[in-house]
Motif scaffolding. Structure first.
Motif, short mmCIF file in Angstrom:
data_model
loop_
_atom_site.label_atom_id
_atom_site.label_comp_id
_atom_site.label_asym_id
_atom_site.label_seq_id
_atom_site.Cartn_x
_atom_site.Cartn_y
_atom_site.Cartn_z
N GLN A 69 0.85 -1.18 0.00
CA GLN A 69 0.00 0.00 0.00
C GLN A 69 0.89 1.23 0.00
N LYS A 70 0.47 2.26 -0.71
CA LYS A 70 1.19 3.52 -0.68
C LYS A 70 0.61 4.40 0.42
N TYR A 71 1.46 4.79 1.35
CA TYR A 71 1.05 5.67 2.43
C TYR A 71 1.95 6.90 2.42
N VAL A 99 2.51 6.87 7.97
CA VAL A 99 3.39 5.84 8.53
C VAL A 99 3.88 6.26 9.92
N LEU A 100 4.21 7.53 10.06
CA LEU A 100 4.65 8.03 11.36
C LEU A 100 3.53 7.94 12.40
N GLU A 101 2.30 8.21 11.97
CA GLU A 101 1.17 8.09 12.89
C GLU A 101 0.95 6.64 13.31
N LEU A 102 1.13 5.70 12.39
CA LEU A 102 1.02 4.29 12.75
C LEU A 102 2.08 3.91 13.78
N HIS A 103 3.30 4.41 13.58
CA HIS A 103 4.37 4.17 14.56
C HIS A 103 4.00 4.76 15.92
N GLU A 104 3.45 5.95 15.91
CA GLU A 104 3.07 6.62 17.16
C GLU A 104 1.96 5.83 17.88
N ILE A 105 0.98 5.35 17.13
CA ILE A 105 -0.10 4.56 17.72
C ILE A 105 0.46 3.26 18.30
N ALA A 106 1.36 2.62 17.57
CA ALA A 106 1.95 1.36 18.04
C ALA A 106 2.76 1.59 19.32
N ALA A 107 3.50 2.68 19.38
CA ALA A 107 4.29 2.98 20.58
C ALA A 107 3.37 3.25 21.77
N PHE A 108 2.31 4.00 21.56
CA PHE A 108 1.36 4.30 22.63
C PHE A 108 0.67 3.03 23.11
N LYS A 109 0.25 2.18 22.17
CA LYS A 109 -0.44 0.94 22.52
C LYS A 109 0.50 0.01 23.28
N THR A 110 1.76 -0.03 22.90
CA THR A 110 2.75 -0.84 23.61
C THR A 110 2.91 -0.35 25.04
N ASN A 111 2.96 0.96 25.20
CA ASN A 111 3.08 1.57 26.53
C ASN A 111 1.88 1.19 27.41
N GLU A 157 1.44 -5.59 10.94
CA GLU A 157 1.14 -6.05 9.58
C GLU A 157 0.96 -4.87 8.63
N LEU A 158 0.22 -3.86 9.07
CA LEU A 158 0.05 -2.66 8.24
C LEU A 158 1.39 -1.98 7.96
#
Length: 67
Positions: free
Chosen positions: A4-6, A11-23, A60-61
């Protein structure tokens, strides 16, 4: 491979969400040891299980994303 083209900000927002969810997941896992109420402990365990699935989806995303 299904790529997928993002935009970079997506992509940075996905990283931010993943970091927050991990926390949040780490906090729930850690706090379970301190909780004596079984109902609350069960809710926290469900939260951890759901967080694991959500993080797998985010991973996965991110693995499919190209900028």
């Amino acid at each position: 491979m299904d790529q997928q083209k993002y935009a970079l900000h997506e992509v940075l927002e996905l990283h931010e969400i993943a970091a927050f969810k991990t926390n949040c997941m780490t906090k729930s896992q850690t706090m379970q040891m301190l909780v004596s109420d079984e109902a609350l402990k069960s809710i926290m365990q469900q939260d951890v299980a759901l967080s694991v699935r959500q993080l797998q989806d985010l991973n996965e995303l991110l693995s499919k994303a190209t900028t």
